[in-house]
Design an enzyme around this catalytic site. Structure first.
Site, PDB file in Angstrom:
ATOM      1  N   LYS A  70      -1.505  10.745  12.738  1.00 40.07           N
ATOM      2  CA  LYS A  70      -1.659  11.154  11.335  1.00 40.07           C
ATOM      3  C   LYS A  70      -1.641   9.939  10.406  1.00 40.07           C
ATOM      4  CE  LYS A  70       0.663  14.268   8.040  1.00 40.07           C
ATOM      5  NZ  LYS A  70       1.836  15.165   7.943  1.00 40.07           N
ATOM      6  N   ASP A 193      10.834  14.964   0.334  1.00 46.91           N
ATOM      7  CA  ASP A 193      10.245  15.227   1.648  1.00 46.91           C
ATOM      8  C   ASP A 193      10.041  13.905   2.399  1.00 46.91           C
ATOM      9  OD1 ASP A 193       8.731  15.885   3.844  1.00 46.91           O
ATOM     10  OD2 ASP A 193       7.148  16.929   2.742  1.00 46.91           O
TER      11      ASP A 193
END
Lengths: 523, 344
Positions: A70, A193
């Protein structure tokens, strides 16, 4: 009608969730785990493995095991992020024909969307086994700070995996949707996050069944993997000092160290110290050597201190954009496995002046939010409405290499903005519109999304013609740009198709190729 | 930086702050029961999109002095109605674009009014232009040009309408409600007309027609109101053109005059002024010729018009046409035409 699944496609782990009878639930895989490693491998006899199976054989097959892909998706090969990955990854990263980064495993080259598709296909399969019916539609999450190319590539990955991607949703926004589910408070919340490879901060406001993103910021190349790497570096140094052997060239030793580092990091969230024992890590004339190190929480904190401080700097910027102060935040929600680290929790609590909310599972909340959004879009019921923003500014390059913003970051979408530009030379008959995304004042430092030329401008002195440039982002995040000469009425426009992504033909070709392997796997 | 290619296409635009023109797309809408959209919501959308040129606080449905909290609340409430995600992947026909336009305008209203700085500016400009916010009336004539939706011919529209109305026989109550709504729009239109708020009047009567398309009285009245609205818009544009002239912004003046002529297509002098600017400032000989010809057609006995048309032909290199026009001008005793004719 079939179910819509929500997939959190993570750097390290992925997770899938669904809404059943109005209740969200995370779907466990065949092994009973609620998350699946985002790993893909090809074994020596040519078998393709995904998830836990890939992870289990990583030590003995590190060169053909892909993890953290990713971090490469939608990026140019020559970008500093990809170059960093090239230097630390045991698998080979090569340059593709579109200047994109590709991954070479067992003599075959894969695009990043293809690798992501292996994971997505696995998540789709996990959901299908659980639900006992085929699944077609999905909402997939990405870091809020992903740019257009990275989002486009993730969407392509979904297509390759046989999914109709209803929406690409921002991870912190998904977490907020999950948090606000069946909760009817009027409040402002902060989502911190910190995942395996990315960091995002989002500030949201909720009331009256509306979830509004006020501001978001982040860093797409900072996360738990960096914590692991710092620990590995530390272990390598310790070992070299004690034994005089540098393990940096030994792929298998590095993979073992990486696994041990990750485990020690997790242990240190609950305990003050962790022991790392790796027998037979190396050998020389004097015989086999073993690595045995005691790692304390203090040492870990000193190793990663600057990374955590970096996230706080990003939070301050985001709060500035949102125009609110830390004490106005009613709830702080921690998302991503890396927020289990006490240092992260403490620093976040200190900044906002309150303990983070404990009610959500940081590994599962994003997938749940994605499933909720899928349900919201497709069901007829009165659901919460999400007002999301575009995380990066959009604009065009102007004379002298400057960047003129038309849509500022943190603008609610869908949106349309226009501005009048003019020529810079006498009798100039054409202008080139270069569509850029980013925050730098210098055009070249931003990402180029596309370009086109508007010709046929009538001869005039510089500065006289009026060229009306208009930017439009629709509800699905598709950007289109048009330029119109207001005198002649001539018009040119493009729908931005991020560079480096695959064409429909290429995607079709990959799908067909993968189907061949589907057969092979079922043998 | 990747280098700028040589040749013509290199000069990238330079930002020049300037008021952006509001080109709101126009829609011709009817209630369509075959769509995946509740007719009640269709009604609501017709009403909302018809009022998008109103002052921003009216779009949000709040008082002019509403506080930020009330503005946000109204924005959230209206978003729940008009956000495209509410109608995700549904068969919406033309309403898809309507919803998109509605939400974007709503967002614009919210953004501008929730920031005190922009709010003061917006409200100043809104009060200075009265009820007319600078937007053209929601006219149905094809020449408006900014419309995004393809128009259908009157006959086709009527046929479609009859078909739909026949399908509506069972919904007598709904029809009755719509007629009632149309009537109240019409009445507020007439009130606006009496109050000489022409643009508002045209908008309201137009809405009345959307809800009761068979009513001939409304259509007739619409023609009247629209003429007034056009006249008013033309006057406004001429004023803007004069202001631009004073500032020596001749290109701007031209585009205002050209648009004004569109609303006053019988005004020869307007066409003549626009033609001169098109020729001498903008350098668009085609437009100049068209406008000058229109001026000559409207006032065939004006020598100066013919002379200018002749000069434009001359500039375009059409000697025969130039000669014809200049001779007409001489015949009509235009003094300068003689010299021009000699120079030919």
């Amino acid at each position: 009608m079939g179910h819509v699944i929500g997939i959190d496609l993570g750097t390290t782990n992925s997770c899938v969730a669904v809404l059943e009878n109005g209740q969200p639930s995370v779907i466990p895989n065949a092994g009973g785990y609620k998350t699946t490693p985002s790993m893909f491998a090809i074994t020596q006899d040519g078998k393709r493995l995904v998830g836990h199976l890939a992870k289990r054989q990583a030590i003995t097959n590190s060169k053909s095991t892909v993890y953290a892909a990713k971090r490469l998706i939608g990026r140019r090969f020559d970008s500093p992020e990809v170059q960093t990955a090239v230097s630390v990854s045991p698998y080979d990263i090569v340059e593709g024909p579109n200047e994109d980064a590709r991954i070479e495993v067992s003599g075959k080259t894969f695009t990043c969307p293809e690798v992501a598709a292996f994971i997505l296909r696995e998540m789709k399969r996990v959901a299908e086994e659980y639900l006992g019916e085929p699944v077609q539609e999905a909402v997939i999450t990405v870091p809020a700070y992903f740019n257009d190319a990275q989002r486009q590539c993730t969407k392509d990955a979904g297509k390759i995996a046989g999914l109709d991607v209803l929406r690409i949703l921002n991870e912190p926004t998904a977490a907020a949707l999950a948090y606000s589910f069946n909760r009817n408070e009027e409040e402002k919340i902060a989502i911190y996050d910190l995942g395996g490879g990315t960091f995002d901060i989002s500030i949201l406001e909720m009331s009256d069944g509306v979830v509004e993103v006020i501001a978001t910021a982040g860093n797409t190349f900072l996360g738990g993997e960096d914590f692991d790497r710092r620990i590995v570096e530390h272990l390598l140094d310790e070992f070299q000092q004690a034994e005089g052997i540098d393990l940096r060239g030994d792929a298998m030793a590095l993979q073992r160290l990486k696994d041990a580092a990750e485990k020690a990091k997790c242990d240190l969230s609950a305990r003050e110290s962790a022991e790392i024992n790796l027998p037979f890590i190396a050998s020389d004339d004097a015989g086999p050597r073993h690595l045995s190190v005691e790692l304390s929480r203090d040492t870990l904190e000193s190793l990663v201190h600057d990374i955590v401080e970096g996230t706080l700097k990003t939070i301050e910027d985001c709060m500035g954009d949102a125009g609110i102060s830390p004490d106005q935040i009613d709830q702080v929600i921690l998302v991503g496995g890396q927020t289990r680290t006490p240092l992260v929790q403490n620093r976040a609590a200190e900044y906002f002046g309150k303990r983070p909310h404990k009610g959500v599972n940081p590994d599962e909340v994003v997938a749940i939010g994605a499933a909720i959004q899928g349900e919201t879009l497709t069901s007829e019921e009165e659901n919460p409405l999400l007002l999301d923003v575009t995380p990066l500014s959009l604009g065009i390059a102007t004379f002298g290499g400057h960047f003129a913003r038309l849509i500022e970051r943190n603008t609610t979408v869908p949106v349309c903005k226009s501005h009048v530009f003019t020529t810079t030379r006498d009798n100039q008959s054409a202008v080139k519109i270069r569509v850029l995304q980013g925050e730098s004042e210098t055009a070249a430092e931003n990402d180029l999304l596309g370009e086109f030329v508007l010709g046929g401008i009538r001869p005039a002195r510089k500065g006289e013609p009026e060229i009306d440039v208009s930017f439009d982002i629709d509800a699905n995040g598709i950007v289109s740009v048009s330029a119109r000469d207001t005198t002649t009425g001539k018009k040119q426009s493009i729908t931005v198709n991020a560079t480096g992504t695959l064409s429909d033909d290429e995607i079709q070709q990959i799908i067909e190729e993968q189907e061949l392997y589907e057969v092979q796997l079922k043998e | 930086m990747d280098c700028v290619p040589s040749g013509e296409a290199q000069g990238e635009g330079q930002a020049r702050p300037r008021q952006t023109r509001r080109d709101l797309p126009q829609f011709e809408l009817e209630i369509d029961e075959s769509l995946d959209l509740d007719p009640k919501i269709q009604e609501e959308l017709i009403e909302f999109v018809g009022g998008l040129s109103r002052p921003y606080h009216e779009i949000l449905g709040v008082a002019p002095d509403a506080d930020t909290r009330a503005i946000k609340k109204a924005y959230f409430q209206k978003s729940k109605r008009f956000h495209p995600d509410r109608y995700f992947r549904k068969n919406l026909g033309e309403y898809e674009a309507v919803i998109d336009t509605c939400f974007k305008r709503l967002l614009e209203a919210y953004e501008l009014l929730s920031d005190p700085a922009t709010r003061a500016e917006v409200q100043k400009s809104e009060t200075s232009s009265g009820s007319a916010t600078g937007d053209g009336p929601s006219s149905g004539d094809a020449a408006t040009g900014s419309s995004k939706t393809p128009r259908v011919s009157g006959a086709v529209a009527a046929r479609r309408l009859r078909r739909r109305m026949s399908g509506l026989q069972g919904h007598k109550k709904i029809r009755q409600e719509r007629k009632q709504k149309a009537k109240s729009f019409f009445e507020s239109g007439i009130a606006a007309f009496r109050g000489e708020r022409w643009l508002e009047a045209a908008g309201s009567v137009r809405l009345a027609i959307a809800f009761d398309p068979d009513n001939e009285v409304y259509r007739e009245e619409f023609g009247k109101v629209q003429r007034k609205a056009h006249e008013m818009r033309a006057a406004q544009l001429q004023k803007q053109a004069d202001a631009a002239m004073d500032l020596r912004d001749l290109g701007e003046a031209f585009s205002h005059l050209e648009e004004a002529f569109h609303y006053r297509p019988f005004d020869g002098e307007l066409a003549f002024r626009a033609a001169q600017l098109a020729w001498q400032v903008v350098g668009d000989l085609h437009k100049a010729k068209d406008l000058a010809s229109s001026a000559c057609e409207l006032e065939p006995e004006n020598g100066a018009y013919h002379r200018v048309l002749g000069q434009i032909y001359k500039a375009a290199g059409l000697a025969a046409n130039a000669k014809r026009e200049l001779e007409t001008a001489v015949r009509l005793k235009d003094k300068e035409a003689k010299a021009e004719l000699r120079g030919l």
